[in-house]
Design a protein around this motif. Structure first.
Motif, PDB file in Angstrom:
ATOM      1  N   MET A 278      -0.001  -8.461  -3.137  1.00 47.13           N
ATOM      2  CA  MET A 278      -0.301  -7.378  -4.118  1.00 47.13           C
ATOM      3  C   MET A 278      -0.696  -6.077  -3.065  1.00 47.13           C
ATOM      4  O   MET A 278       0.906  -5.823  -2.875  1.00 47.13           O
ATOM      5  N   GLU A 279      -1.102  -5.799  -2.469  1.00 44.65           N
ATOM      6  CA  GLU A 279      -1.019  -4.991  -1.224  1.00 44.65           C
ATOM      7  C   GLU A 279       0.126  -4.588  -0.203  1.00 44.65           C
ATOM      8  O   GLU A 279       0.812  -4.165  -0.450  1.00 44.65           O
ATOM      9  N   ALA A 280       1.341  -6.390  -0.525  1.00 45.73           N
ATOM     10  CA  ALA A 280       1.670  -5.784   0.633  1.00 45.73           C
ATOM     11  C   ALA A 280       3.235  -5.511  -0.001  1.00 45.73           C
ATOM     12  O   ALA A 280       3.814  -5.577   0.604  1.00 45.73           O
ATOM     13  N   ALA A 281       3.185  -6.603  -0.876  1.00 43.39           N
ATOM     14  CA  ALA A 281       4.873  -5.627  -1.673  1.00 43.39           C
ATOM     15  C   ALA A 281       4.467  -3.969  -1.902  1.00 43.39           C
ATOM     16  O   ALA A 281       5.236  -3.628  -1.856  1.00 43.39           O
ATOM     17  N   ARG A 282       2.744  -3.171  -2.177  1.00 37.89           N
ATOM     18  CA  ARG A 282       2.572  -2.077  -2.897  1.00 37.89           C
ATOM     19  C   ARG A 282       3.495  -1.674  -1.625  1.00 37.89           C
ATOM     20  O   ARG A 282       3.829  -0.381  -1.019  1.00 37.89           O
ATOM     21  N   ARG A 283       2.746  -1.619   0.004  1.00 36.13           N
ATOM     22  CA  ARG A 283       2.924  -1.348   1.105  1.00 36.13           C
ATOM     23  C   ARG A 283       4.596  -1.089   1.428  1.00 36.13           C
ATOM     24  O   ARG A 283       4.895  -0.135   2.268  1.00 36.13           O
ATOM     25  N   TRP A 284       5.389  -2.617   1.020  1.00 33.76           N
ATOM     26  CA  TRP A 284       6.597  -2.790   1.084  1.00 33.76           C
ATOM     27  C   TRP A 284       7.081  -1.689   0.853  1.00 33.76           C
ATOM     28  O   TRP A 284       8.364  -0.764   1.607  1.00 33.76           O
TER      29      TRP A 284
ATOM     30  N   ARG B 232       8.360   0.376   3.829  1.00 39.23           N
ATOM     31  CA  ARG B 232       9.519  -0.430   4.307  1.00 39.23           C
ATOM     32  C   ARG B 232       8.353  -1.401   5.670  1.00 39.23           C
ATOM     33  O   ARG B 232       9.080  -1.510   6.681  1.00 39.23           O
ATOM     34  N   ARG B 233       7.337  -1.460   5.484  1.00 39.12           N
ATOM     35  CA  ARG B 233       6.976  -1.159   7.005  1.00 39.12           C
ATOM     36  C   ARG B 233       6.378  -3.382   6.720  1.00 39.12           C
ATOM     37  O   ARG B 233       6.030  -3.411   5.873  1.00 39.12           O
ATOM     38  N   LYS B 234       6.075  -3.542   7.797  1.00 37.40           N
ATOM     39  CA  LYS B 234       4.690  -5.286   7.588  1.00 37.40           C
ATOM     40  C   LYS B 234       3.840  -5.125   6.869  1.00 37.40           C
ATOM     41  O   LYS B 234       3.020  -4.328   7.316  1.00 37.40           O
ATOM     42  N   PRO B 235       3.544  -5.911   5.935  1.00 41.42           N
ATOM     43  CA  PRO B 235       2.493  -6.077   5.234  1.00 41.42           C
ATOM     44  C   PRO B 235       1.366  -6.107   5.944  1.00 41.42           C
ATOM     45  O   PRO B 235       1.099  -7.097   6.247  1.00 41.42           O
ATOM     46  N   GLN B 236       0.152  -5.738   5.345  1.00 38.84           N
ATOM     47  CA  GLN B 236      -1.381  -5.894   5.893  1.00 38.84           C
ATOM     48  C   GLN B 236      -2.060  -7.149   4.522  1.00 38.84           C
ATOM     49  O   GLN B 236      -1.859  -6.792   3.343  1.00 38.84           O
ATOM     50  N   PRO B 237      -2.253  -8.168   5.456  1.00 39.68           N
ATOM     51  CA  PRO B 237      -3.049  -8.893   4.150  1.00 39.68           C
ATOM     52  C   PRO B 237      -4.552  -8.331   3.238  1.00 39.68           C
ATOM     53  O   PRO B 237      -4.847  -8.202   3.848  1.00 39.68           O
TER      54      PRO B 237
ATOM     55  N   ASP C   9       0.744   0.980  12.482  1.00 39.06           N
ATOM     56  CA  ASP C   9       2.424   1.051  11.957  1.00 39.06           C
ATOM     57  C   ASP C   9       2.865  -0.016  11.767  1.00 39.06           C
ATOM     58  O   ASP C   9       3.927  -0.329  11.472  1.00 39.06           O
ATOM     59  N   GLU C  10       2.049  -1.394  12.275  1.00 39.62           N
ATOM     60  CA  GLU C  10       3.169  -3.009  11.580  1.00 39.62           C
ATOM     61  C   GLU C  10       1.489  -3.175  10.673  1.00 39.62           C
ATOM     62  O   GLU C  10       0.246  -2.879  10.711  1.00 39.62           O
ATOM     63  N   TYR C  11       1.782  -4.372   9.997  1.00 37.37           N
ATOM     64  CA  TYR C  11       1.144  -5.229   9.120  1.00 37.37           C
ATOM     65  C   TYR C  11       1.649  -6.663   8.876  1.00 37.37           C
ATOM     66  O   TYR C  11       2.578  -6.650   9.396  1.00 37.37           O
ATOM     67  N   TYR C  12       0.833  -7.405   8.520  1.00 34.68           N
ATOM     68  CA  TYR C  12       0.958  -9.160   8.776  1.00 34.68           C
ATOM     69  C   TYR C  12       0.565  -9.488   7.720  1.00 34.68           C
ATOM     70  O   TYR C  12      -0.396  -9.484   7.447  1.00 34.68           O
ATOM     71  N   ILE C  13       1.126 -10.261   7.298  1.00 33.18           N
ATOM     72  CA  ILE C  13       1.278 -10.926   6.222  1.00 33.18           C
ATOM     73  C   ILE C  13       0.590 -12.952   6.618  1.00 33.18           C
ATOM     74  O   ILE C  13       1.359 -12.872   8.097  1.00 33.18           O
TER      75      ILE C  13
END
Length: 120
Positions: free
Chosen positions: A1-7, A11-16, A41-45
């Protein structure tokens, strides 16, 4: 859910999401930002959620909008369920992927709501 919100927001790579004491988790990130550190600046799944994220990205074009303002109301599940039925034989795995897609959809809905609140 947080990943999609951040995207949806950046439009960055999301943080799980993870437990608060896990470095890299959202709670850990929030604590760092609260302490004055800047947001990374970066987020990961996490690997176990990667297929669900790719499924969401494949079908984000199935977003449905309503009203004159074009408010996002959710995804059209019909083509998603057809695709899942054709591509994934294991029902349990299909259900897991669909649930992950719904978490991403919820994140997008929350992001849209936040954006709408800020613009009013």
């Amino acid at each position: 859910m947080e990943a999609a919100r951040r995207w949806a927001n950046s439009r960055r790579k999301p943080q799980p999401q993870a437990a608060p004491d896990v470095p890299g988790s959202l709670a850990h990130l929030s604590a760092r930002i609260g302490a004055g550190e800047s947001e990374p600046d970066e987020y990961y799944i996490w690997p176990e959620h990667e297929q669900g994220w790719h499924l969401f990205m494949r079908f984000v074009s199935q977003a449905r909008y309503a009203g004159m303002a074009g408010a996002f109301t959710g995804l059209d599940y019909t083509p998603i369920l057809i695709w899942l039925g054709d591509q994934i034989d294991d029902r349990t795995r299909r259900d897991e992927l669909f649930q992950q897609l719904q978490w991403c959809e919820l994140g997008l809905l929350q992001s849209t709501a936040e954006t709408n609140e800020m613009s009013q």
